[in-house]
Design an enzyme around this catalytic site. Structure first.
Site, PDB file in Angstrom:
ATOM      1  CG  HIS A  64      -2.179  -0.691   1.092  1.00  0.00           C
ATOM      2  ND1 HIS A  64      -3.358  -0.239   1.635  1.00  0.00           N
ATOM      3  CD2 HIS A  64      -2.493  -1.834   0.437  1.00  0.00           C
ATOM      4  CE1 HIS A  64      -4.342  -1.080   1.331  1.00  0.00           C
ATOM      5  NE2 HIS A  64      -3.830  -2.057   0.617  1.00  0.00           N
ATOM      6  CD  GLU A  82      -7.441  -1.759  -1.714  1.00  0.00           C
ATOM      7  OE1 GLU A  82      -8.163  -1.125  -0.924  1.00  0.00           O
ATOM      8  OE2 GLU A  82      -6.521  -2.501  -1.349  1.00  0.00           O
TER       9      GLU A  82
END
Length: 321
Positions: free
Chosen positions: A38, A107
């Site tokens: 991330h 994402e």
């Protein structure tokens, strides 16, 4: 027998702590490990987002047995697929053949930082499919040039190439992603214990290949403290990935989960120290055909007690499955 893994959750701990955690997981006897990749945490209360690939390199040197895997890397926005191929080949060499490359369509939370926009899901899957083909071609050796719908590669070559390339996993959530995974991947990755996914994966060519799931848990002898911590840091997980993939930042996740109650989280995430509750949390994955399940212990500073408990009580019980 299902294999039980451990998740290095980059959203809840710094890089040195993550390496210490995977060392603890290896010592406790976990069968494999995975790491999130991330650029942002889901919620501000998690508070971290170190560069996963640096952590992986350090983890490869700090451990000797436990397999390592990205869960998952998006090879289409922040990273070009040719760069991912180099990262993965290097990791396979550093780890002595213990690395698996988990890929997904990404994402918005993480990929927005490069300012390339966020296309519709079907476009993101097209990009993932093309990226996997580029990575496969580079793993075969030699020079690679590619001019496709989404990516260009010009005379790329991996100069340090392992004799056995890292297996590639693809994250799935529906039939189209299962088709890509079944045809192009060596394993399936999913975060929901849905038999429809493993069946579609098998139908598209994935029969007999590993299926890897993931389950958040929150161990604490004080169950109320575990529920409170899970609600504070992981309430986003009760939402669907169709929504989660679209939200652009922690403020969006905070707003989307404003009305999620602690009791809602406690219903979805095993909390406390009742081994049977954790076993029942894993059971649906086994029944859905998953061969491996990676646990996420919620709370970056609550790992060591979890390892001690897991080694003595949880892992033996889970292996009965």
């Amino acid at each position: 027998m299902v294999k039980i893994g451990y998740t290095m959750m980059t959203e809840q701990a710094g890089p040195r702590e993550l390496v210490s955690h995977v060392v603890g997981a290896e010592r406790a006897g976990f069968d494999f490990s995975v790491i999130s990749d991330h650029s942002f945490p889901w919620l501000d209360s998690q508070g971290h987002a170190p560069y996963a690939w640096s952590v992986l390199g350090a983890a490869a040197q700090a451990t000797s047995r436990i397999p390592l895997m990205t869960y998952v890397t998006c090879p289409t926005f922040r990273y070009h697929p040719a760069v991912i191929a180099q990262k993965a080949a290097t990791m396979q060499l550093l780890s002595g053949g213990r690395f698996r490359l988990g890929l997904g369509s990404g994402e918005n939370l993480n990929e927005h930082i490069v300012g390339a926009g966020w296309p519709a899901a079907h476009v993101r899957l097209e990009m993932l499919e093309e990226a996997v083909s580029i990575i496969r071609a580079m793993f075969e050796g030699g020079y690679v040039s590619h001019h496709g719908a989404h990516f260009d590669v010009e005379n790329a070559k991996l100069w340090d190439l392992p004799s056995t390339p890292p297996p590639i996993g693809v994250a799935v959530s529906g039939d189209r992603s299962c088709e890509i995974a079944g045809r192009d991947a060596d394993l399936l990755i999913a975060v929901a214990p849905e038999a429809e996914l493993t069946k579609a994966f098998a139908a598209h060519g994935g029969a007999g290949k590993p299926c890897v799931g993931q389950l958040p848990v929150c161990y604490d002898p004080d169950r109320s403290a575990a529920v409170a911590r899970a609600h504070d840091q992981f309430r986003w997980a009760v939402g669907g990935w169709e929504v989660n993939a679209e939200l652009p930042g922690p403020a969006g996740f905070a707003g989307a989960t404003e009305h999620v109650r602690p009791e809602d989280v406690a219903e979805a995430i095993p909390c406390g120290d009742d081994v049977s509750a954790f076993v029942e949390g894993v059971r649906p994955y086994v029944e859905a055909g998953f061969t491996e399940v990676a646990l996420v212990q919620i709370g970056g500073d609550h790992q060591e007690p979890f390892f001690e408990w897991a080694e003595k009580k949880l892992l033996p019980a889970l292996r009965e499955l």
